[in-house]
Design an enzyme around this catalytic site. Structure first.
Site, short mmCIF file in Angstrom:
data_model
loop_
_atom_site.label_atom_id
_atom_site.label_comp_id
_atom_site.label_asym_id
_atom_site.label_seq_id
_atom_site.Cartn_x
_atom_site.Cartn_y
_atom_site.Cartn_z
N SER A 161 -1.54 -4.99 -6.72
CA SER A 161 -0.14 -4.97 -6.33
C SER A 161 0.21 -6.20 -5.49
CB SER A 161 0.17 -3.69 -5.55
OG SER A 161 1.54 -3.58 -5.26
N HIS A 221 3.12 -4.08 9.79
CA HIS A 221 1.90 -4.38 9.03
C HIS A 221 0.77 -4.78 9.99
CE1 HIS A 221 3.50 -3.82 5.12
NE2 HIS A 221 4.14 -4.96 5.01
N ARG A 250 -4.35 2.41 0.93
CA ARG A 250 -4.42 2.54 -0.53
C ARG A 250 -5.76 2.01 -1.00
NH1 ARG A 250 0.19 -0.14 -4.52
NH2 ARG A 250 -0.20 1.16 -6.37
N ARG A 276 7.38 -2.25 -8.69
CA ARG A 276 6.73 -2.69 -9.92
C ARG A 276 6.25 -1.50 -10.73
NH1 ARG A 276 1.92 -4.35 -12.27
NH2 ARG A 276 0.71 -3.47 -10.56
N SER A 293 0.82 -1.21 0.00
CA SER A 293 0.00 0.00 0.00
C SER A 293 0.86 1.27 0.00
CB SER A 293 -0.95 0.01 1.20
OG SER A 293 -0.23 -0.09 2.41
N THR A 295 4.29 1.15 1.30
CA THR A 295 5.20 1.06 2.44
C THR A 295 6.62 1.50 2.10
OG1 THR A 295 3.90 -0.88 3.12
CG2 THR A 295 5.95 -0.45 4.31
N THR A 296 7.15 1.02 0.99
CA THR A 296 8.54 1.31 0.63
C THR A 296 8.75 2.81 0.46
OG1 THR A 296 8.56 -0.80 -0.57
CG2 THR A 296 10.40 0.71 -0.97
N TRP A 297 7.82 3.46 -0.20
CA TRP A 297 7.90 4.90 -0.43
C TRP A 297 7.81 5.67 0.89
CZ3 TRP A 297 3.75 8.28 -3.29
CH2 TRP A 297 4.32 9.52 -3.63
N GLY A 337 3.92 1.40 -8.89
CA GLY A 337 3.71 2.52 -7.98
C GLY A 337 2.75 3.56 -8.51
#
Length: 340
Positions: free
Chosen positions: A178, A148, A170, A306, A80, A82-84, A308
């Site tokens: 995703s 999470h 998200r 992938r 949703s 997370t990485t960003w 985003g």
């Protein structure tokens, strides 16, 4: 019982299920089960679904984690944003003293570390080993963690402290697509069909699901509808879509919430734009560490990058699927004043 893989197969750590404490093994034998997206079997614990290793980390975290008032927790569902969010938060809180934003000389840790390395998950990266209480003394203040877990399953010390929580959700249609792609990228054999995965997602059977209960667990902590006299400054609730479409505005508010607001000088110097460039999807995806590196769990870093985008669901979901998910959101969440 936990299903075992053939001994001849060497599995990455995120799929290994052998190193579980005895109390977790006993607990698993009492829980409802379902076929997992990533692992053979997932288990329903207090209304949410987890793999055995996740449940081990969850219980360890609840038992041993002692929150500090200036801790920062980034909470999300898988896939949703997370990485960003990790990249942005890490850059914000470390920009003044520890890691200035340096786009030209590439000294910033994001050039050589995946965001998941810089901001570890409590249940996956810190408390995942049985019978081990990790030493967190090396973490500088403010300590920055991720999870999470839904709000209800957070350690009591965290809920009772003055720490700050940033929750990012998200649109479930994009979240599902995703998650589906991610699960297939991580599977050792075969793939999850779109139709079967969609059916499970709509029934809440996925790691960390149901999505509606996960989102609402944090939404209720900020909702005036639920708590009319709520002056809670503990939880900042964000949507991926607003972060994507109005990034500078959200970033500025996020910095203020985290206690590290931008100064006028920083704004005039264009520091917000520098952070956005550093943490952009394209920049992070094209870094060597994210093209060829791996997490300690065995997951390749490139699996986290992938597309985003907003609206990728239009390329995969039928009209009937779209209507079904929209109905679930309205029926499960509309009465709480929540809509995407």
């Amino acid at each position: 019982m936990v299903e075992e893989q053939p001994s001849s197969i060497i599995l990455p750590k995120y799929l290994q299920e052998d190193e579980l404490s005895e109390d977790v093994r006993v607990l698993l034998s009492t829980l409802p089960t379902a076929k997992g997206w990533f692992v053979n079997t997932i288990y329903q614990y207090q209304g949410f679904w987890y793999s055995p290793k996740q449940l081990q980390g969850l219980l360890n975290c609840q038992k041993h984690f002692q929150a500090q008032d200036n801790d920062i927790l980034l909470a999300t569902q898988p896939k949703s944003g997370t990485t960003w969010l990790k990249a942005l938060a890490f850059s914000l809180i470390n920009r003044k003293n520890k890691y200035p934003i340096t786009l030209n000389n590439q000294d910033h840790p994001l050039f050589t570390n995946n965001p998941h390395t810089l901001v570890p998950f409590l249940e996956f990266d810190i408390f995942h080993v049985k019978d081990v209480v990790p030493d967190l003394s090396a973490f500088s203040s403010p300590r920055l963690f991720a999870t999470h877990l839904p709000y209800a399953l957070l350690p009591e010390s965290m809920k009772n402290s003055n720490c700050k929580i940033v929750y990012l959700c998200r649109d479930p249609k994009d979240n599902f697509i995703s998650l589906w792609h991610f699960s297939n990228a991580l599977r050792r054999e075969g793939s999850n069909s779109l139709d079967e995965s969609f059916d499970k997602f709509c029934r809440g059977i996925n790691v960390g699901g149901p999505f509606w209960d996960h989102i609402l667990s944090y939404w209720k902590e900020t909702s005036l509808l639920e708590k009319p006299n709520n002056n809670n400054k503990k939880v900042m609730f964000l949507r991926f879509e607003e972060l994507r479409m109005n990034t500078s505005f959200v970033l500025k508010n996020l910095a203020e919430f985290l206690g590290c607001p931008f100064s006028k000088e920083e704004e005039n110097q264009g520091l917000m734009d520098d952070i956005l460039k550093l943490c952009s999807f394209e920049n992070l995806r094209n870094l060597e560490v994210n093209k060829n590196g791996k997490r300690p769990s065995g997951i390749e870093n490139k699996a986290y990058f992938r597309r985003g985008e907003i609206g990728d669901w239009k390329n995969h979901l039928s009209v009937e699927m779209i209507e079904k998910l929209n109905d679930i959101v309205e029926n499960k969440m509309g009465t709480f004043g929540f809509r995407f």
